[in-house]
Design a protein around this motif. Sequence first.
Motif, PDB file in Angstrom:
ATOM      1  N   LEU A   1     -68.934  33.379-120.746  1.00  0.00           N
ATOM      2  CA  LEU A   1     -69.134  33.066-122.161  1.00  0.00           C
ATOM      3  C   LEU A   1     -69.008  34.328-123.007  1.00  0.00           C
ATOM      4  CD1 LEU A   1     -70.013  31.099-124.436  1.00  0.00           C
ATOM      5  CD2 LEU A   1     -72.390  31.703-123.874  1.00  0.00           C
ATOM      6  N   GLN A   2     -68.156  34.271-124.054  1.00  0.00           N
ATOM      7  CA  GLN A   2     -67.963  35.389-124.962  1.00  0.00           C
ATOM      8  C   GLN A   2     -67.922  34.886-126.401  1.00  0.00           C
ATOM      9  OE1 GLN A   2     -64.179  36.701-122.850  1.00  0.00           O
ATOM     10  NE2 GLN A   2     -64.998  38.691-123.478  1.00  0.00           N
ATOM     11  N   LEU A   3     -68.384  35.697-127.326  1.00  0.00           N
ATOM     12  CA  LEU A   3     -68.197  35.408-128.739  1.00  0.00           C
ATOM     13  C   LEU A   3     -66.772  35.786-129.101  1.00  0.00           C
ATOM     14  CD1 LEU A   3     -69.365  34.588-131.519  1.00  0.00           C
ATOM     15  CD2 LEU A   3     -69.986  36.999-131.837  1.00  0.00           C
ATOM     16  N   ALA A   4     -65.940  34.796-129.413  1.00  0.00           N
ATOM     17  CA  ALA A   4     -64.533  35.063-129.734  1.00  0.00           C
ATOM     18  C   ALA A   4     -64.393  35.684-131.112  1.00  0.00           C
ATOM     19  CB  ALA A   4     -63.712  33.778-129.642  1.00  0.00           C
ATOM     20  N   ILE A   5     -65.212  35.210-132.063  1.00  0.00           N
ATOM     21  CA  ILE A   5     -65.254  35.818-133.392  1.00  0.00           C
ATOM     22  C   ILE A   5     -66.495  35.304-134.126  1.00  0.00           C
ATOM     23  CG2 ILE A   5     -63.900  34.058-134.643  1.00  0.00           C
ATOM     24  CD1 ILE A   5     -62.507  36.506-136.053  1.00  0.00           C
ATOM     25  N   ALA A   6     -67.086  36.180-134.900  1.00  0.00           N
ATOM     26  CA  ALA A   6     -68.227  35.778-135.721  1.00  0.00           C
ATOM     27  C   ALA A   6     -67.701  35.131-136.998  1.00  0.00           C
ATOM     28  CB  ALA A   6     -69.097  36.983-136.056  1.00  0.00           C
ATOM     29  N   THR A   7     -68.144  33.905-137.279  1.00  0.00           N
ATOM     30  CA  THR A   7     -67.723  33.186-138.479  1.00  0.00           C
ATOM     31  C   THR A   7     -68.744  32.092-138.757  1.00  0.00           C
ATOM     32  OG1 THR A   7     -65.870  32.023-139.546  1.00  0.00           O
ATOM     33  CG2 THR A   7     -66.221  31.567-137.217  1.00  0.00           C
ATOM     34  N   GLU A   8     -68.863  31.672-140.001  1.00  0.00           N
ATOM     35  CA  GLU A   8     -69.933  30.765-140.390  1.00  0.00           C
ATOM     36  C   GLU A   8     -69.588  29.296-140.149  1.00  0.00           C
ATOM     37  OE1 GLU A   8     -72.891  29.965-144.237  1.00  0.00           O
ATOM     38  OE2 GLU A   8     -71.104  31.208-144.469  1.00  0.00           O
ATOM     39  N   ASN A   9     -70.443  28.611-139.424  1.00  0.00           N
ATOM     40  CA  ASN A   9     -70.366  27.159-139.210  1.00  0.00           C
ATOM     41  C   ASN A   9     -68.962  26.630-138.901  1.00  0.00           C
ATOM     42  OD1 ASN A   9     -73.124  26.673-139.498  1.00  0.00           O
ATOM     43  ND2 ASN A   9     -72.975  26.467-141.713  1.00  0.00           N
ATOM     44  N   PRO A  10     -68.314  27.145-137.849  1.00  0.00           N
ATOM     45  CA  PRO A  10     -66.999  26.614-137.467  1.00  0.00           C
ATOM     46  C   PRO A  10     -67.163  25.309-136.693  1.00  0.00           C
ATOM     47  CG  PRO A  10     -67.644  28.315-135.937  1.00  0.00           C
ATOM     48  CD  PRO A  10     -68.747  28.226-136.957  1.00  0.00           C
ATOM     49  N   SER A  11     -67.439  24.235-137.406  1.00  0.00           N
ATOM     50  CA  SER A  11     -67.852  22.978-136.764  1.00  0.00           C
ATOM     51  C   SER A  11     -66.693  22.183-136.176  1.00  0.00           C
ATOM     52  CB  SER A  11     -68.614  22.112-137.762  1.00  0.00           C
ATOM     53  OG  SER A  11     -67.785  21.764-138.854  1.00  0.00           O
ATOM     54  N   PHE A  12     -65.474  22.501-136.574  1.00  0.00           N
ATOM     55  CA  PHE A  12     -64.325  21.853-135.933  1.00  0.00           C
ATOM     56  C   PHE A  12     -63.186  22.860-135.872  1.00  0.00           C
ATOM     57  CE2 PHE A  12     -61.089  18.868-134.744  1.00  0.00           C
ATOM     58  CZ  PHE A  12     -61.775  17.871-134.053  1.00  0.00           C
ATOM     59  N   ILE A  13     -62.534  22.918-134.705  1.00  0.00           N
ATOM     60  CA  ILE A  13     -61.465  23.895-134.489  1.00  0.00           C
ATOM     61  C   ILE A  13     -60.241  23.208-133.916  1.00  0.00           C
ATOM     62  CG2 ILE A  13     -63.007  25.882-134.246  1.00  0.00           C
ATOM     63  CD1 ILE A  13     -62.923  25.548-131.239  1.00  0.00           C
ATOM     64  N   ALA A  14     -59.065  23.802-134.149  1.00  0.00           N
ATOM     65  CA  ALA A  14     -57.810  23.204-133.675  1.00  0.00           C
ATOM     66  C   ALA A  14     -56.806  24.311-133.375  1.00  0.00           C
ATOM     67  CB  ALA A  14     -57.237  22.254-134.716  1.00  0.00           C
ATOM     68  N   TYR A  15     -55.978  24.072-132.369  1.00  0.00           N
ATOM     69  CA  TYR A  15     -54.900  24.989-131.996  1.00  0.00           C
ATOM     70  C   TYR A  15     -53.651  24.763-132.833  1.00  0.00           C
ATOM     71  CZ  TYR A  15     -56.296  27.027-127.431  1.00  0.00           C
ATOM     72  OH  TYR A  15     -56.869  27.739-126.415  1.00  0.00           O
ATOM     73  N   ALA A  16     -52.845  25.816-132.974  1.00  0.00           N
ATOM     74  CA  ALA A  16     -51.435  25.648-133.300  1.00  0.00           C
ATOM     75  C   ALA A  16     -50.745  25.132-132.039  1.00  0.00           C
ATOM     76  CB  ALA A  16     -50.817  26.973-133.723  1.00  0.00           C
ATOM     77  N   PRO A  17     -49.653  24.379-132.163  1.00  0.00           N
ATOM     78  CA  PRO A  17     -48.992  23.848-130.967  1.00  0.00           C
ATOM     79  C   PRO A  17     -48.577  24.930-129.959  1.00  0.00           C
ATOM     80  CG  PRO A  17     -48.163  22.754-132.918  1.00  0.00           C
ATOM     81  CD  PRO A  17     -49.030  23.871-133.404  1.00  0.00           C
ATOM     82  N   ASN A  18     -48.215  26.132-130.436  1.00  0.00           N
ATOM     83  CA  ASN A  18     -47.821  27.208-129.531  1.00  0.00           C
ATOM     84  C   ASN A  18     -49.019  27.978-128.980  1.00  0.00           C
ATOM     85  OD1 ASN A  18     -48.676  28.803-131.674  1.00  0.00           O
ATOM     86  ND2 ASN A  18     -46.612  29.461-132.268  1.00  0.00           N
ATOM     87  N   LYS A  19     -50.222  27.615-129.412  1.00  0.00           N
ATOM     88  CA  LYS A  19     -51.478  28.223-128.975  1.00  0.00           C
ATOM     89  C   LYS A  19     -51.536  29.733-129.237  1.00  0.00           C
ATOM     90  CE  LYS A  19     -52.954  24.667-125.760  1.00  0.00           C
ATOM     91  NZ  LYS A  19     -53.554  24.334-124.465  1.00  0.00           N
ATOM     92  N   LYS A  20     -50.811  30.167-130.249  1.00  0.00           N
ATOM     93  CA  LYS A  20     -50.904  31.564-130.681  1.00  0.00           C
ATOM     94  C   LYS A  20     -51.930  31.731-131.801  1.00  0.00           C
ATOM     95  CE  LYS A  20     -46.159  32.915-129.511  1.00  0.00           C
ATOM     96  NZ  LYS A  20     -44.877  33.450-130.055  1.00  0.00           N
TER      97      LYS A  20
END
Length: 353
Positions: A52-71
Amino acid sequence: MKIKLFFLSFSICFLISKAQNIPMYVGTYTDGFSEGIYKFDFNLKTGGLSNLQLAIATENPSFIAYAPNKKYLYAVSESLGGTVSSFKIQENGLLKFLNKVSSNGTGPCHISLNKQGNKAVVSNYRGGSAAVYNISRDGKLNDASQVFEYNTTDKVSHAHSAQFFKDELYIADLGMNTVYHYKLKNNNYELTTTSIFKTTENPGPRHFALTRNGQFIYIINELSGSITSVKKTDSGFEQIDFDSTLEDTYEGKNACADIHLSKNELYLYGSNRGENSIAVFKRNKFDGTIEKIQTMPVHGDWPRNFTLDPSGKFLLVANQKSQNITIFSIDASTGTLTFLHDVKAPRPVCLLF
């Protein structure tokens, strides 16, 4: 010679182990227990989560999504005012902030991208609106190109999720008890259907799953504890099924949350917050109807979001209140779930492979 063989064997084992692990990102609520978006290593063979790692500190990221190329990765922020941010995925899997724009409504709760990766759509729950964004080649979000406002003088909208399908766009509105249908014309989305199903009740459509060919849409209803099944026809849309997600004996409060199809589209899964379960349905691939075959306890509290891993062998549940992620194996022949184990995670509300 033995030493060389040892190091060769060790190197091969290390590479195999590394190849079995893929990243899984976790969106959270940052209200004292969490700092932002987290990253786990997921083992495709065992279903194990580690590192487990903190990928980035940011406020209330309650939903996340990839770009199709996953970049790139995108996140809504249920902060004051409402924003949506873009991040670049670095070689070590951690995230680098790119830019942030307004979500054009309060309480953004969902984001998705089209298959080309050049458009995103954000649903604003409290603001009662949805916004479409163009995405630059460098992954950054432009200001919204279109904003749909749904509140009326006598009804309050709660736009809850949206998905692109080819040149179409579907938006689920829990407050208005509808799923809107749009088509892309001259680079703008135009409303073609105010609702793909009819109801006089108050089901509260929240999330939905589409089959790969776009012929069937399965909508999970937060307020009524149910799934509405809809078929797309030459003349529009037709409701073909309506099923409870709850056990007949359950009498407590419940709020459905997420819904996903299995990789082979033979099974459908929905989450119950309250009953704290995953409802498993067998799907008739010919007529699109579904039949409930299992209720699996999530071994946690308040399963807001869940996902299937890329292999289709595992189902993972984000339990918001109990702050754990539970992992289940999926029986390939029956679609049913078996609990394997769980890991602690700070306020998990969205899982992304």
